[in-house]
Write a protein that holds these residues in place. Structure first.
Motif, PDB file in Angstrom:
ATOM      1  N   ASP A   1       1.923 -11.599   7.370  1.00 27.56           N
ATOM      2  CA  ASP A   1       1.344 -10.283   7.140  1.00 27.56           C
ATOM      3  C   ASP A   1       2.489  -9.271   7.158  1.00 27.56           C
ATOM      4  O   ASP A   1       2.978  -8.876   8.219  1.00 27.56           O
ATOM      5  CB  ASP A   1       0.319  -9.955   8.226  1.00 27.56           C
ATOM      6  CG  ASP A   1      -0.424  -8.651   7.982  1.00 27.56           C
ATOM      7  OD1 ASP A   1       0.027  -7.867   7.122  1.00 27.56           O
ATOM      8  OD2 ASP A   1      -1.453  -8.409   8.638  1.00 27.56           O
TER       9      ASP A   1
ATOM     10  N   ARG B   1       2.727  -6.256   6.808  1.00 28.64           N
ATOM     11  CA  ARG B   1       2.535  -4.958   7.446  1.00 28.64           C
ATOM     12  C   ARG B   1       3.284  -4.865   8.773  1.00 28.64           C
ATOM     13  O   ARG B   1       3.627  -3.767   9.230  1.00 28.64           O
ATOM     14  CB  ARG B   1       1.052  -4.695   7.672  1.00 28.64           C
ATOM     15  CG  ARG B   1       0.233  -4.505   6.398  1.00 28.64           C
ATOM     16  CD  ARG B   1      -1.229  -4.310   6.737  1.00 28.64           C
ATOM     17  NE  ARG B   1      -1.772  -5.475   7.432  1.00 28.64           N
ATOM     18  CZ  ARG B   1      -2.976  -5.490   8.026  1.00 28.64           C
ATOM     19  NH1 ARG B   1      -3.738  -4.397   8.005  1.00 28.64           N
ATOM     20  NH2 ARG B   1      -3.411  -6.575   8.626  1.00 28.64           N
TER      21      ARG B   1
ATOM     22  N   VAL C   1       6.238  -6.038   9.255  1.00 30.69           N
ATOM     23  CA  VAL C   1       7.643  -5.856   8.874  1.00 30.69           C
ATOM     24  C   VAL C   1       8.523  -7.047   9.254  1.00 30.69           C
ATOM     25  O   VAL C   1       9.209  -7.623   8.420  1.00 30.69           O
ATOM     26  CB  VAL C   1       8.236  -4.556   9.464  1.00 30.69           C
ATOM     27  CG1 VAL C   1       9.674  -4.367   8.993  1.00 30.69           C
ATOM     28  CG2 VAL C   1       7.376  -3.357   9.069  1.00 30.69           C
TER      29      VAL C   1
ATOM     30  N   VAL D   1       3.489  -0.939   8.844  1.00 29.96           N
ATOM     31  CA  VAL D   1       3.426  -0.148   7.616  1.00 29.96           C
ATOM     32  C   VAL D   1       2.072  -0.307   6.936  1.00 29.96           C
ATOM     33  O   VAL D   1       1.425  -1.355   7.032  1.00 29.96           O
ATOM     34  CB  VAL D   1       4.558  -0.545   6.646  1.00 29.96           C
ATOM     35  CG1 VAL D   1       5.906  -0.232   7.263  1.00 29.96           C
ATOM     36  CG2 VAL D   1       4.481  -2.009   6.263  1.00 29.96           C
ATOM     37  N   LYS D   2       1.647   0.723   6.268  1.00 32.56           N
ATOM     38  CA  LYS D   2       0.357   0.723   5.586  1.00 32.56           C
ATOM     39  C   LYS D   2       0.455   0.042   4.223  1.00 32.56           C
ATOM     40  O   LYS D   2       1.488   0.115   3.554  1.00 32.56           O
ATOM     41  CB  LYS D   2      -0.142   2.154   5.409  1.00 32.56           C
ATOM     42  CG  LYS D   2      -0.449   2.876   6.711  1.00 32.56           C
ATOM     43  CD  LYS D   2      -0.946   4.288   6.428  1.00 32.56           C
ATOM     44  CE  LYS D   2      -1.280   5.025   7.720  1.00 32.56           C
ATOM     45  NZ  LYS D   2      -1.762   6.399   7.462  1.00 32.56           N
ATOM     46  N   ILE D   3      -0.634  -0.608   3.838  1.00 37.04           N
ATOM     47  CA  ILE D   3      -0.716  -1.191   2.509  1.00 37.04           C
ATOM     48  C   ILE D   3      -0.556  -0.067   1.483  1.00 37.04           C
ATOM     49  O   ILE D   3      -1.191   0.983   1.590  1.00 37.04           O
ATOM     50  CB  ILE D   3      -2.057  -1.918   2.298  1.00 37.04           C
ATOM     51  CG1 ILE D   3      -2.166  -3.109   3.253  1.00 37.04           C
ATOM     52  CG2 ILE D   3      -2.221  -2.372   0.855  1.00 37.04           C
ATOM     53  CD1 ILE D   3      -3.507  -3.815   3.199  1.00 37.04           C
TER      54      ILE D   3
ATOM     55  N   SER E   1       2.275   1.555   0.985  1.00 31.00           N
ATOM     56  CA  SER E   1       3.485   2.322   1.283  1.00 31.00           C
ATOM     57  C   SER E   1       4.679   1.680   0.594  1.00 31.00           C
ATOM     58  O   SER E   1       4.634   0.510   0.185  1.00 31.00           O
ATOM     59  CB  SER E   1       3.718   2.401   2.788  1.00 31.00           C
ATOM     60  OG  SER E   1       4.019   1.115   3.318  1.00 31.00           O
TER      61      SER E   1
ATOM     62  N   TYR F   1       5.980  -1.333   2.475  1.00 25.09           N
ATOM     63  CA  TYR F   1       5.053  -2.451   2.277  1.00 25.09           C
ATOM     64  C   TYR F   1       5.269  -3.096   0.909  1.00 25.09           C
ATOM     65  O   TYR F   1       5.308  -4.332   0.788  1.00 25.09           O
ATOM     66  CB  TYR F   1       3.608  -1.983   2.408  1.00 25.09           C
ATOM     67  CG  TYR F   1       2.597  -3.083   2.125  1.00 25.09           C
ATOM     68  CD1 TYR F   1       2.157  -3.914   3.155  1.00 25.09           C
ATOM     69  CD2 TYR F   1       2.111  -3.297   0.839  1.00 25.09           C
ATOM     70  CE1 TYR F   1       1.250  -4.938   2.901  1.00 25.09           C
ATOM     71  CE2 TYR F   1       1.203  -4.316   0.579  1.00 25.09           C
ATOM     72  CZ  TYR F   1       0.777  -5.131   1.604  1.00 25.09           C
ATOM     73  OH  TYR F   1      -0.111  -6.141   1.354  1.00 25.09           O
ATOM     74  N   SER F   2       5.412  -2.282  -0.125  1.00 19.97           N
ATOM     75  CA  SER F   2       5.590  -2.803  -1.481  1.00 19.97           C
ATOM     76  C   SER F   2       6.865  -3.626  -1.597  1.00 19.97           C
ATOM     77  O   SER F   2       6.878  -4.683  -2.238  1.00 19.97           O
ATOM     78  CB  SER F   2       5.618  -1.642  -2.489  1.00 19.97           C
ATOM     79  OG  SER F   2       4.403  -0.925  -2.464  1.00 19.97           O
TER      80      SER F   2
ATOM     81  N   ASP G   1       6.219  -6.867   0.394  1.00 15.93           N
ATOM     82  CA  ASP G   1       5.208  -7.702  -0.271  1.00 15.93           C
ATOM     83  C   ASP G   1       5.788  -8.380  -1.509  1.00 15.93           C
ATOM     84  O   ASP G   1       5.518  -9.556  -1.769  1.00 15.93           O
ATOM     85  CB  ASP G   1       4.003  -6.845  -0.645  1.00 15.93           C
ATOM     86  CG  ASP G   1       2.866  -7.668  -1.230  1.00 15.93           C
ATOM     87  OD1 ASP G   1       2.391  -8.594  -0.532  1.00 15.93           O
ATOM     88  OD2 ASP G   1       2.461  -7.392  -2.372  1.00 15.93           O
TER      89      ASP G   1
END
Length: 414
Positions: free
Chosen positions: A174, A176, A178, A187-189, A191, A194-195, A198
């Motif tokens: 996950d 988020r 980090v 971190v928020k999806i 952001s 996050y990008s 991901d």
């Protein structure tokens, strides 16, 4: 595998310098470039080495990692290192090679963290070392508190300066969270951070799916299919021996190497050595659990039966071994006088008289039973009689000692 990967760094620099390469730059495999690292190439025109610090500012909180954690692993992050082919750099690399031959492993309490801790000497051993403080270099979980990432057009920036590379250390399933090595950031999806994480995670998963399931990292498994644990690696180091390698790349499991008694010199630190006569696997367990020295009796030249009994009963479980993994050549070594009496050297082996007077008969019987089977309550200057009494009551209330004859407990108990 980590030790091997990091140990070859100086040898790679040496190889390239001998080939006449003028500049050499090392990047960890979990780093992604976003820029051309112009500052590095410009810096190497005037400097022999370039390093990047983990931090540019303190944390000012109580989360992890802390500044102490950073000090333990090294001021500079050696996921990046740039060197120029000069006499000063070559001297450093040759010294670094020699150190990693013997000390390329993680032993934080004794000041070692694979290759990276030796990088502390770079700025003093190499004549002209540039400590690069550009916020776009080596962005990672350990410095996100001080680096604001933004997308300006198609360019990514860190504190308004071009992002050069991101270090994906310990990225979890996950993203988020980090990194698995920290608890400071979530971190928020959607952001930017996050990008970035991901995208990296998805690419890694694609590679894994297209990689043969039979492909396993060399030297992480024995030929019998069991994993090579830290306990095995330390045992080999203590015994100053090695294992045979099968054509498949697996290490041949040689029980005698780990489970046959021999004279050993266990270096607990740079100033503390212990002479042992025991199996290397037992010595390795003691190295990883030095607190056990508070409870066991060690006599030079004599077999540490109490240590062996702890390892046989519950100790091996802490390191990932099962009972089936214990292939001691001397099965009788554990069949010695009572475990409790042997183990609790320096601890209370009987109920202290002041406590005995105030305990009800039923509680006395249970506490005696606990001591009989190896529980220990170590009374120190930090424990008043009242605290010691409470320790006994807490122990009885928490545990059914008749159902668990050997269990590791709190309050300095094994």
């Amino acid at each position: 595998m980590t030790e091997l990967n990091t140990a070859i760094k100086p040898y790679c620099f040496s190889f390239l310098f001998k080939k006449g390469v003028e500049y050499a730059i090392y990047l960890d495999p979990d780093i992604e470039l976003f820029g051309n690292m112009g500052e590095v190439f410009d810096g190497l025109k005037q400097h022999d080495a370039i390093v990047t610090p983990h931090l540019l500012t303190p944390y000012f909180d109580e989360k992890q990692p802390s500044e102490i954690d950073i000090l333990s692993s090294g001021t500079y992050n050696f996921g990046f290192l740039a060197l120029k082919n000069t006499n000063s750099s070559i001297r450093f690399v040759e010294w670094w090679e020699k150190m990693l031959l013997e000390y390329c492993y993680s032993d934080i309490p004794n000041g070692l963290f694979v290759d990276q801790k030796f990088g502390e000497f770079a700025s003093s051993f190499i004549d002209r070392t540039l400590v690069l403080k550009h916020p776009g270099y080596n962005v990672a979980y350990w410095n996100l508190h001080e680096r604001r990432l933004e997308a300006i057009g198609k360019k990514l920036t860190a504190n308004k300066m071009p992002l050069q590379f991101f270090h994906y250390s310990g990225v979890p399933e996950d993203v988020r969270y980090v990194s698995k090595h920290q608890n400071r950031h979530f971190v928020k999806i959607g952001s930017l951070v996050y990008s970035i994480l991901d995208s990296y995670s998805r690419r890694v998963k694609d590679i894994e799916q297209n990689t043969s399931k039979d492909l396993r990292p060399d030297y992480q498994y024995f030929d019998n299919g069991s994993s090579v644990l830290d306990l095995h690696r330390i045992a080999l180091r203590i015994a100053e021996t090695s294992l045979e390698i099968e054509p498949s790349g697996a290490l041949k499991f040689q029980a005698d190497v780990f489970f046959r008694k021999k004279k050993l010199l266990l270096k607990m630190s740079t100033r503390h050595e212990i002479e042992l006569y025991c199996e290397p696997i037992i010595a390795a367990a003691l190295y990883l659990r030095p607190d056990v020295l508070n409870y066991v009796s060690l006599e030079p030249g004599r077999y540490p039966h109490s240590l062996r009994q702890w390892f046989d009963s519950t100790g091996h479980l802490e390191f990932g071994l099962t009972q089936n993994d214990l292939t001691f050549s001397d099965k009788s070594a554990a069949k010695q006088p009572d475990f409790g009496k042997q183990l609790l050297i320096g601890s209370q082996r009987a109920i202290p008289a002041p406590i005995k007077k105030i305990l009800p008969k039923s509680l006395k019987r249970q506490v005696k039973h606990a001591l009989r089977f190896g529980y220990g309550f170590k009374q120190t200057r930090h424990h008043s009689p009242d605290q010691y009494q409470q320790m006994l009551y807490d122990f009885i209330s928490r545990r059914d000692v008749t159902a668990h004859p050997v269990t590791r407990l709190e309050h300095s108990v094994i």
